[in-house]
Design an enzyme around this catalytic site. Structure first.
Site, PDB file in Angstrom:
ATOM      1  CB  SER A 205      50.221  60.454 -64.887  1.00 52.09           C
ATOM      2  OG  SER A 205      50.600  59.647 -65.959  1.00 52.09           O
TER       3      SER A 205
ATOM      4  CG  ASP B 207      56.638  63.147 -68.483  1.00 52.63           C
ATOM      5  OD1 ASP B 207      56.494  62.063 -69.076  1.00 52.63           O
ATOM      6  OD2 ASP B 207      55.748  63.656 -67.767  1.00 52.63           O
TER       7      ASP B 207
ATOM      8  CG  HIS C 193      55.522  60.583 -65.859  1.00 51.87           C
ATOM      9  ND1 HIS C 193      54.613  61.366 -66.549  1.00 51.87           N
ATOM     10  CD2 HIS C 193      54.779  59.638 -65.227  1.00 51.87           C
ATOM     11  CE1 HIS C 193      53.402  60.902 -66.360  1.00 51.87           C
ATOM     12  NE2 HIS C 193      53.468  59.860 -65.551  1.00 51.87           N
TER      13      HIS C 193
END
Length: 355
Positions: free
Chosen positions: A193, A285, A315
């Protein structure tokens, strides 16, 4: 009045999660409910079960304040990260002012490769503890030393503080390779991320030595465009549209900085100098499409890249090592890519130059 989830010890909730995953399939299906299909993808039953249990328990990775967000992320990770991965020695380091945690698998000889890893959390949350078990897993399963960097967080330290710390950590690792007992020619960068963002940014902007491989889990790479995946998956799948805006407002409150390649690395004109890359996205996501656009641009500019979309996941799956099997399998695939990438880097070193 505190939420029920906040009043129950994390260990109890984690035990309930494991119990739910151990239920016979017919009972699990009753808890899960009807299959969720979006954009031609079906949310994996294990992913759907986690999200369902999260809602039933009142667990929420909140965005009320940075402090509350950090606490919620730590608790969320503690629920799903699983038992501590053994077989690794861990010690603290200071990298020119950037705290770090160094992982060495038991019995690993000197001269091994190194993975410098940056944790996710929207540049606002996450720390060495939140991603400790993931780093342990990567070290043991890939047979590499891992150096986790505890970069400064926003809003106390807004952009480009995190990017500056990420580069400092990498350059410190290169300069201190001998002390770390790693091969300076086989240092990879990785992250999930926001950490994937920092890994890619560091690879692009490192001043001297360059990493030999990039390991990116669902990276954030473009703060300037709202792509289709953000509209499709912006609610109900852990990372939400609201959270993405909240993180960015804290990390880069000035819109003038959003197109800066130290944040939106996808916008850099020349990515051809980046190393071979494994980039994993999750089907459900909001960041999916920008990650895949980044992979496409790398390929267009001649960078060897493997793009892997885990269609049924959401995610944050890389931290879910303690429940279910599909999440751990996805991380294990990335481990295989890392091992292969580092082996190929070693092979390239051994090829003699021709006159």
């Amino acid at each position: 009045m505190p939420k029920l989830a906040e009043s129950v010890p994390a260990g109890v909730v984690a035990g309930a999660l494991r119990f739910a995953f151990a239920l016979p399939r017919p009972l699990r299906n009753l808890v899960i409910g009807r299959p969720i299909v979006l954009d031609g993808q079906r949310l994996h039953p294990e992913a759907q079960l986690i999200l369902r249990l999260q809602r039933l328990a009142g667990e929420d990775w909140t965005t009320t304040t940075p402090a509350a967000n950090r606490t919620a992320l730590s608790r969320s990770n503690a629920l799903v990260s699983g038992p501590v991965v053994e077989g690794v020695t861990v010690r603290a380091l200071d990298m020119d002012g950037v705290p770090g945690r160094f992982y060495t698998p038991h019995g690993l000889p000197g001269g091994s490769p190194l993975l410098v890893f940056y944790h996710g959390g929207g540049w606002v949350s996450g720390d060495l503890d939140s991603h400790d078990n993931l780093c342990r897993f990567l070290a043991v399963e890939a047979g590499v030393r891992v150096l986790s960097a505890d970069y400064r967080l926003a809003p106390e330290h807004p952009f480009p503080a995190a990017a500056d710390d990420a580069r400092t950590a990498f350059e410190w690792a290169v300069a201190n390779a001998s002390e770390l007992k790693v091969d300076p020619a086989r240092i990879a960068l990785g992250g999930d991320s926001a950490g994937g963002n920092l890994a890619a940014v560091t690879a692009l902007h490192a001043r001297e030595a360059k990493p030999v491989f990039l390991l990116l889990f669902y990276p954030a790479v473009d703060a300037t465009v709202r792509r289709r995946s953000r509209e499709l998956f912006g609610r109900g799948f852990f990372l939400t549209d609201e959270k993405m805006d909240w993180f960015l407002d804290h990390y880069a409150p000035s819109r003038d900085t959003h197109a800066d390649p130290r944040l939106s690395v996808l916008l850099a004109e020349d990515l051809s100098g980046l190393p071979p890359t494994y980039l994993a996205t999750a089907g459900f996501d909001p960041l999916r499409d920008e990650g895949e656009a980044f992979a496409a641009k790398l390929a267009e500019q001649g960078v060897p890249v493997v793009l892997r979309r885990h269609e049924g996941l959401f995610h944050g799956y890389a931290n879910i090592l303690g429940v279910g099997g599909v999440f751990r399998e996805a991380v294990a695939e990335a481990v295989g890519a890392l091992r292969t990438g580092l082996a190929l880097a070693n092979a390239r070193q051994d090829v003699p130059e021709t006159a």
